[in-house]
Design a protein around this motif. Sequence first.
Motif, PDB file in Angstrom:
ATOM      1  N   HIS A 133       9.768   3.036   3.334  1.00 12.98           N
ATOM      2  CA  HIS A 133       9.095   1.946   2.639  1.00 12.98           C
ATOM      3  C   HIS A 133      10.088   1.184   1.752  1.00 12.98           C
ATOM      4  O   HIS A 133      10.188  -0.041   1.812  1.00 12.98           O
ATOM      5  CB  HIS A 133       7.965   2.543   1.789  1.00 12.98           C
ATOM      6  CG  HIS A 133       7.019   1.558   1.197  1.00 12.98           C
ATOM      7  ND1 HIS A 133       5.694   1.835   0.999  1.00 12.98           N
ATOM      8  CD2 HIS A 133       7.195   0.299   0.720  1.00 12.98           C
ATOM      9  CE1 HIS A 133       5.087   0.800   0.459  1.00 12.98           C
ATOM     10  NE2 HIS A 133       5.989  -0.145   0.273  1.00 12.98           N
ATOM     11  N   SER A 149       2.684   4.769   0.652  1.00 13.30           N
ATOM     12  CA  SER A 149       3.205   5.536   1.791  1.00 13.30           C
ATOM     13  C   SER A 149       3.209   7.000   1.376  1.00 13.30           C
ATOM     14  O   SER A 149       4.075   7.429   0.609  1.00 13.30           O
ATOM     15  CB  SER A 149       4.615   5.079   2.154  1.00 13.30           C
ATOM     16  OG  SER A 149       4.611   3.761   2.645  1.00 13.30           O
ATOM     17  N   HIS A 207       0.836  -1.198   0.000  1.00 15.77           N
ATOM     18  CA  HIS A 207       0.000   0.000   0.000  1.00 15.77           C
ATOM     19  C   HIS A 207       0.873   1.251   0.000  1.00 15.77           C
ATOM     20  O   HIS A 207       2.039   1.211   0.418  1.00 15.77           O
ATOM     21  CB  HIS A 207      -0.935  -0.005   1.202  1.00 15.77           C
ATOM     22  CG  HIS A 207      -1.833  -1.202   1.247  1.00 15.77           C
ATOM     23  ND1 HIS A 207      -2.713  -1.498   0.234  1.00 15.77           N
ATOM     24  CD2 HIS A 207      -1.966  -2.194   2.170  1.00 15.77           C
ATOM     25  CE1 HIS A 207      -3.362  -2.613   0.526  1.00 15.77           C
ATOM     26  NE2 HIS A 207      -2.915  -3.060   1.690  1.00 15.77           N
ATOM     27  N   GLY A 237       3.416  -2.804   6.974  1.00 18.55           N
ATOM     28  CA  GLY A 237       2.011  -2.919   7.356  1.00 18.55           C
ATOM     29  C   GLY A 237       1.846  -3.571   8.705  1.00 18.55           C
ATOM     30  O   GLY A 237       2.724  -3.483   9.576  1.00 18.55           O
ATOM     31  N   SER A 238       0.735  -4.282   8.851  1.00 20.42           N
ATOM     32  CA  SER A 238       0.385  -4.835  10.161  1.00 20.42           C
ATOM     33  C   SER A 238       1.334  -5.928  10.621  1.00 20.42           C
ATOM     34  O   SER A 238       1.389  -6.243  11.804  1.00 20.42           O
ATOM     35  CB  SER A 238      -1.042  -5.396  10.115  1.00 20.42           C
ATOM     36  OG  SER A 238      -1.151  -6.408   9.123  1.00 20.42           O
ATOM     37  N   TYR A 243      -3.810  12.832   3.797  1.00 19.26           N
ATOM     38  CA  TYR A 243      -4.849  12.480   4.768  1.00 19.26           C
ATOM     39  C   TYR A 243      -5.507  13.717   5.380  1.00 19.26           C
ATOM     40  O   TYR A 243      -6.652  13.654   5.842  1.00 19.26           O
ATOM     41  CB  TYR A 243      -4.258  11.528   5.804  1.00 19.26           C
ATOM     42  CG  TYR A 243      -3.719  10.300   5.103  1.00 19.26           C
ATOM     43  CD1 TYR A 243      -4.593   9.356   4.570  1.00 19.26           C
ATOM     44  CD2 TYR A 243      -2.357  10.130   4.896  1.00 19.26           C
ATOM     45  CE1 TYR A 243      -4.116   8.263   3.868  1.00 19.26           C
ATOM     46  CE2 TYR A 243      -1.872   9.040   4.190  1.00 19.26           C
ATOM     47  CZ  TYR A 243      -2.751   8.107   3.671  1.00 19.26           C
ATOM     48  OH  TYR A 243      -2.279   7.026   2.963  1.00 19.26           O
ATOM     49  N   GLU A 282       2.365  -6.856   2.289  1.00 18.84           N
ATOM     50  CA  GLU A 282       1.870  -5.600   2.859  1.00 18.84           C
ATOM     51  C   GLU A 282       2.992  -4.774   3.488  1.00 18.84           C
ATOM     52  O   GLU A 282       2.716  -3.776   4.161  1.00 18.84           O
ATOM     53  CB  GLU A 282       0.788  -5.884   3.907  1.00 18.84           C
ATOM     54  CG  GLU A 282      -0.291  -4.827   4.006  1.00 18.84           C
ATOM     55  CD  GLU A 282      -1.382  -5.227   4.975  1.00 18.84           C
ATOM     56  OE1 GLU A 282      -2.550  -5.137   4.591  1.00 18.84           O
ATOM     57  OE2 GLU A 282      -1.072  -5.629   6.119  1.00 18.84           O
ATOM     58  N   THR A 287      -6.298   9.455  -3.956  1.00 17.38           N
ATOM     59  CA  THR A 287      -5.416   8.396  -3.473  1.00 17.38           C
ATOM     60  C   THR A 287      -4.778   7.635  -4.634  1.00 17.38           C
ATOM     61  O   THR A 287      -3.621   7.215  -4.546  1.00 17.38           O
ATOM     62  CB  THR A 287      -6.163   7.423  -2.547  1.00 17.38           C
ATOM     63  OG1 THR A 287      -7.322   6.915  -3.198  1.00 17.38           O
ATOM     64  CG2 THR A 287      -6.582   8.114  -1.270  1.00 17.38           C
ATOM     65  N   GLN A 313      -8.519   3.390   4.791  1.00 16.20           N
ATOM     66  CA  GLN A 313      -8.733   4.818   4.577  1.00 16.20           C
ATOM     67  C   GLN A 313      -9.725   5.111   3.444  1.00 16.20           C
ATOM     68  O   GLN A 313      -9.989   6.271   3.139  1.00 16.20           O
ATOM     69  CB  GLN A 313      -7.391   5.493   4.236  1.00 16.20           C
ATOM     70  CG  GLN A 313      -6.394   5.519   5.365  1.00 16.20           C
ATOM     71  CD  GLN A 313      -6.624   6.690   6.301  1.00 16.20           C
ATOM     72  OE1 GLN A 313      -7.593   7.423   6.182  1.00 16.20           O
ATOM     73  NE2 GLN A 313      -5.718   6.882   7.250  1.00 16.20           N
ATOM     74  N   ARG A 365      -4.413   2.759   0.837  1.00 14.14           N
ATOM     75  CA  ARG A 365      -4.583   1.995   2.077  1.00 14.14           C
ATOM     76  C   ARG A 365      -6.070   1.708   2.297  1.00 14.14           C
ATOM     77  O   ARG A 365      -6.877   2.630   2.410  1.00 14.14           O
ATOM     78  CB  ARG A 365      -3.983   2.757   3.256  1.00 14.14           C
ATOM     79  CG  ARG A 365      -2.470   2.882   3.124  1.00 14.14           C
ATOM     80  CD  ARG A 365      -1.789   3.377   4.362  1.00 14.14           C
ATOM     81  NE  ARG A 365      -0.342   3.351   4.160  1.00 14.14           N
ATOM     82  CZ  ARG A 365       0.438   2.311   4.395  1.00 14.14           C
ATOM     83  NH1 ARG A 365      -0.098   1.210   4.886  1.00 14.14           N
ATOM     84  NH2 ARG A 365       1.737   2.361   4.174  1.00 14.14           N
TER      85      ARG A 365
END
Length: 347
Positions: free
Chosen positions: A48, A10, A8, A296-297, A16, A293, A86, A68, A65
């Motif tokens: 990233h 960065s 995704h 990411g998470s 945002y 990802e 985006t 979002q 993302r």
Amino acid sequence: MIIDIHGHVSSPAELYAYRSILTAGRGAHGRAGIKLKTEAVLRAAERHVGLLDRVGTDVQFISPRPFQLMHAESPAKIVDWWTRATNDAVAAQVEAFPERFRGVAALPQAVGTEPEAWLDELERAVLELGFIGVLINPDPAEGQELGIPRVGHEWWYPLFAKLEELGVPALIHAAGCRSDRENYSEHMITEASRTAISLANSRVFEHFPNLSLIVSHGGGSVPYQVGRWRAARYLEYTQVEAYDNKDGEAPPEIESFDDSLRRLYFDSLVHDRKALALLVQTVGADRVMLGTEVPGSGSPIDPLTGNQYDDLTRSIQSYDWLDEADRALILEGTARRLYTRLPRSGR
């Protein structure tokens, strides 16, 4: 080469901030728009790129993302404006690092709109921005029960027809969640599971034989619970036929759930070495592509291994039961076959 199909964007904080303006004013102040400065894009994506270097990824496909995407916001025009912004941010990151990234588009899937309304932005992203794939949110209502059909339903067919026409694969990935029953991460896995089952039990691929659909996060719970769906297919189509058949003839042959499941593709994003092995062994190495990802998470360090949870290339390279040809399919080959707008050689 190692290709990661699930990443995704960065972006700088200014992107945002624009989202906040849209949701606060509900479009009353017009579209306005935003133009990200090249220097800000470079700064935002430097970390990233460093993380990709650390895990050995050569090229990553990046999309907006998902959490979002605000598909359940209103009015629909602010969802459309935000989606375009985006996607433009993704294009800016690809332009800043052309050797490392390729673009995957989000769609303006505002609640109350239908797939035909999303096609202009899909065409813009592919034909004007040069994107190679698209992100589909299977639940634009974000966990609310608003009657949107599951992805195997004919309601989605106009989108599938356009994807087939353009020759772009779709990564199916849930977005936000407004349900009190589950949080964003739980909803993401729920929707991956529901989508895989819905598509496996649908006639989508009879109508669109050249459509490529990839279920994110390893298909959710499906590989772990595959025995239940095998049994359900048997009970629904075989046992009932045999029971109703007065002449004792054999029931008609049906496609197994496993064969139906293999009409889909899956990313490797399960954050666990054993779970990933189960996925590959269930659907086949030719149906799984590296997706991490990063960042990411899963970027925190796993205390058991000392590596990032999303360092999945390390797991794939460590399986001694996987031959080199299958390993190459997961890390590069299948992505090159499906993403036909990716250059045939190099990056």
